[in-house]
Scaffold this active site. Sequence first.
Site, PDB file in Angstrom:
ATOM      1  N   GLU A   1      37.864  36.701  48.158  1.00 19.61           N
ATOM      2  CA  GLU A   1      38.618  37.945  48.031  1.00 19.61           C
ATOM      3  C   GLU A   1      39.681  38.027  49.114  1.00 19.61           C
ATOM      4  OE1 GLU A   1      36.403  41.844  46.098  1.00 19.61           O
ATOM      5  OE2 GLU A   1      36.276  41.519  48.245  1.00 19.61           O
TER       6      GLU A   1
ATOM      7  N   TYR B   1      45.804  43.032  45.464  1.00 20.77           N
ATOM      8  CA  TYR B   1      44.450  42.458  45.501  1.00 20.77           C
ATOM      9  C   TYR B   1      44.426  41.126  44.773  1.00 20.77           C
ATOM     10  CZ  TYR B   1      39.569  41.615  44.244  1.00 20.77           C
ATOM     11  OH  TYR B   1      38.349  41.023  44.074  1.00 20.77           O
TER      12      TYR B   1
END
Length: 389
Positions: free
Chosen positions: A200, A112
């Site tokens: 993101e 991530y």
Amino acid sequence: MKIHEYQAKTILKKYGVAVPRGEMAETVEQAEAAAKMLFEAGAGGVVVKAQIHAGGRGKGGGVKIAKSVGEAKDIASKILGMTLVTHQTGPEGRLVQRLLIEETLPIEKELYLGIVIDRNESRPVFMASVAGGMEIEQVAAEDPTAILKEHITPGMGLEGFQARKLAFRLGLKPTQINEAVKFMTGLYRAFEETDSSLMEVNPFVTCSDGRLFALDAKMNFDDNAMFRHADLKALRDVTEEDPLEVEASKYSLNYIKLDGTVGCMVNGAGLAMATMDIIKYAGGMPANFLDVGGGANAEQVTHAFEILLNDKNVKAVLINIFGGILRVDMLATGVVEAAKKTHMQLPIVLRLEGTNVEAGREILRQSGLNFIVADTMKDAAEKVVAAAA
């Protein structure tokens, strides 16, 4: 402002961030053609991904893998036009009008990466985690130490040593470090230069052949900076937004729909937040956040009323105005005109203070309309909650 995954990846590609090969499709025929092109280019499979402004698409059935052109066409025909329900859409779901057809990759790890503004530090923070593919909010809640952070010094950007530190802590191979640094610095440049409020990449994947990719991408932009980015503003998809919020934006009204029964019309964001709080304190639930701004005119007030009326959940309206730039008598005139024009039948509670307040209250008294005038915010909240019951 939010954009779709395929749009975010197009932007990231310009900054040297590696993304899988893919094409956006609005019809089954376009999806079939995109899949055919990818298979002919050597793809071992394709992913058919629903494009909506919400996460959790895979769990909702909006992301499927196809091993052939025919299978891709069949999946596209099922996903395109479906109402996709995820934990972020609510039970009403979102209509899928676009697909992203993308090559599959030999994924080794799912990680991530994300960038947001840290309000406590008053600067951006670059985040990373080995828990890729998961809801990062859940990861942060269950194990805050799983989120690696590097705060950005204004004017410096993400520095090389910071990117290398994150890359090593993510457990990347030594041969992948330089590529990861390039990936992360490109990601931060995209964040900064587009005036993003959120960036993101989840998951950020490593492949068995050593390559690194943004398998998914999410970008939100600061609405207040869009005057600098006509190209980004053109990416707005109003079909993904609440119709009442879209309508409000046409008249420079700051409106967010909520789930309650008390419609709110206030001037000033801070006062609007306090108004919603005191409605809740009085036992009610606000139906919206609506800030008409300090310089609202009668036309804007009328449009604000129309938007409130279009919310079928609203049972009563609270107008809470502190007159400064917007004089109370001008506001009262606008309220009377709007109530008459829209044939307002709902109870209207007003709490008015500020410049020319007595003249404003007199206008309301002389209007012949059944307004409920309150003395204080507490009084107004109690009266409007009782009226909405």
